[in-house]
Write a protein that holds these residues in place. Sequence first.
Motif, PDB file in Angstrom:
ATOM      1  N   GLY A 129       0.783  -1.219   0.000  1.00 15.58           N
ATOM      2  CA  GLY A 129       0.000   0.000   0.000  1.00 15.58           C
ATOM      3  C   GLY A 129       0.815   1.269   0.000  1.00 15.58           C
ATOM      4  O   GLY A 129       0.285   2.348  -0.283  1.00 15.58           O
ATOM      5  N   HIS A 130       2.104   1.163   0.321  1.00 18.51           N
ATOM      6  CA  HIS A 130       2.952   2.348   0.320  1.00 18.51           C
ATOM      7  C   HIS A 130       3.317   2.738  -1.112  1.00 18.51           C
ATOM      8  O   HIS A 130       3.428   1.881  -1.999  1.00 18.51           O
ATOM      9  CB  HIS A 130       4.231   2.091   1.110  1.00 18.51           C
ATOM     10  N   THR A 131       3.500   4.035  -1.334  1.00 17.27           N
ATOM     11  CA  THR A 131       3.950   4.531  -2.635  1.00 17.27           C
ATOM     12  C   THR A 131       5.233   5.334  -2.468  1.00 17.27           C
ATOM     13  O   THR A 131       5.493   5.909  -1.414  1.00 17.27           O
ATOM     14  CB  THR A 131       2.886   5.430  -3.303  1.00 17.27           C
ATOM     15  N   LYS A 190      -3.573   8.153  -6.062  1.00 19.63           N
ATOM     16  CA  LYS A 190      -3.409   7.318  -4.869  1.00 19.63           C
ATOM     17  C   LYS A 190      -3.166   8.180  -3.643  1.00 19.63           C
ATOM     18  O   LYS A 190      -3.729   7.934  -2.568  1.00 19.63           O
ATOM     19  CB  LYS A 190      -2.254   6.339  -5.074  1.00 19.63           C
ATOM     20  N   ILE A 191      -2.332   9.202  -3.771  1.00 23.32           N
ATOM     21  CA  ILE A 191      -2.047  10.087  -2.641  1.00 23.32           C
ATOM     22  C   ILE A 191      -3.317  10.781  -2.168  1.00 23.32           C
ATOM     23  O   ILE A 191      -3.567  10.929  -0.967  1.00 23.32           O
ATOM     24  CB  ILE A 191      -0.971  11.122  -3.032  1.00 23.32           C
ATOM     25  N   ASN A 245      -6.565   9.772  -2.777  1.00 23.98           N
ATOM     26  CA  ASN A 245      -7.725   8.913  -2.512  1.00 23.98           C
ATOM     27  C   ASN A 245      -7.415   7.652  -1.713  1.00 23.98           C
ATOM     28  O   ASN A 245      -8.337   6.981  -1.245  1.00 23.98           O
ATOM     29  CB  ASN A 245      -8.384   8.514  -3.839  1.00 23.98           C
ATOM     30  N   GLY A 246      -6.148   7.322  -1.582  1.00 24.70           N
ATOM     31  CA  GLY A 246      -5.786   6.163  -0.779  1.00 24.70           C
ATOM     32  C   GLY A 246      -5.551   4.900  -1.589  1.00 24.70           C
ATOM     33  O   GLY A 246      -5.878   4.801  -2.772  1.00 24.70           O
ATOM     34  N   TYR A 247      -4.972   3.923  -0.914  1.00 21.65           N
ATOM     35  CA  TYR A 247      -4.570   2.664  -1.546  1.00 21.65           C
ATOM     36  C   TYR A 247      -5.762   1.889  -2.095  1.00 21.65           C
ATOM     37  O   TYR A 247      -5.724   1.363  -3.206  1.00 21.65           O
ATOM     38  CB  TYR A 247      -3.805   1.810  -0.531  1.00 21.65           C
ATOM     39  N   ASN A 248      -6.839   1.814  -1.334  1.00 16.88           N
ATOM     40  CA  ASN A 248      -7.989   1.013  -1.777  1.00 16.88           C
ATOM     41  C   ASN A 248      -8.607   1.556  -3.061  1.00 16.88           C
ATOM     42  O   ASN A 248      -9.065   0.796  -3.920  1.00 16.88           O
ATOM     43  CB  ASN A 248      -9.040   0.932  -0.671  1.00 16.88           C
TER      44      ASN A 248
END
Length: 223
Positions: free
Chosen positions: A133-135, A192-193, A195-198
């Motif tokens: 989940g990390h970017t 992603k940053i 809205n999030g990983y999901n």
Amino acid sequence: MNDFYEKFRNLTFFDNHPEAIANHLDNFYTSEEITVFHEMVSPDFHLDVYFISSAKHSFNILLTCGMSLLEMTVPEGVENAEQYKFAELMILIPKEIEFGEVSPSENENDWILGMLKETARFPHHYDTWLTIGHTLQATADMEPYDQATDYVGLVVLPSVTFDEEFTEIKIDNKVINILSIFPLYKNELEYKIANGYNALLDRLIEKDEKEVFNKQRGNLLDQ
């Protein structure tokens, strides 16, 4: 710079981990199927990359060996923190992507190896950790990894190709996790940053994206 070198001289190295990784791979592949891109000069810790080419896969594998020489700095409060301290990174690549006999070389695909190694060094340089989940981004300004690509960052994903028998290496009551990386375009990373990983994962599923790296895949945010 001297403080940088001093930092790594004073850290605890788990020197038995590379051997454990090699023994682990021996359970799945023959020595003829494995090539190692050895790091000739290591300013901090020794980081090699395995290149695995097996007829039983429709892809090849790049796998770091050295990231788990050091434990990552997992934040206090993370449940089962011990399970996240050690990791190596993997990317599945098409058979047609080739590399030079040594690395670095003048090969147009060297940036893929560089991306792997830069990502593997990141948590140890910045006293942090990496997990699913990390970017990460290639540069602070979200510039591409190389002029040969439009990818500016990546997300860490669980492998959907391999199960835990392959992606977890057990040693001395510890686990070395093999994590997959998936390169991202600028707008995907920003998405992603924001809205999030999901949310990003939903896009991956909707587009039926494969784990195998694609040099010029379609954008996850295109309709």
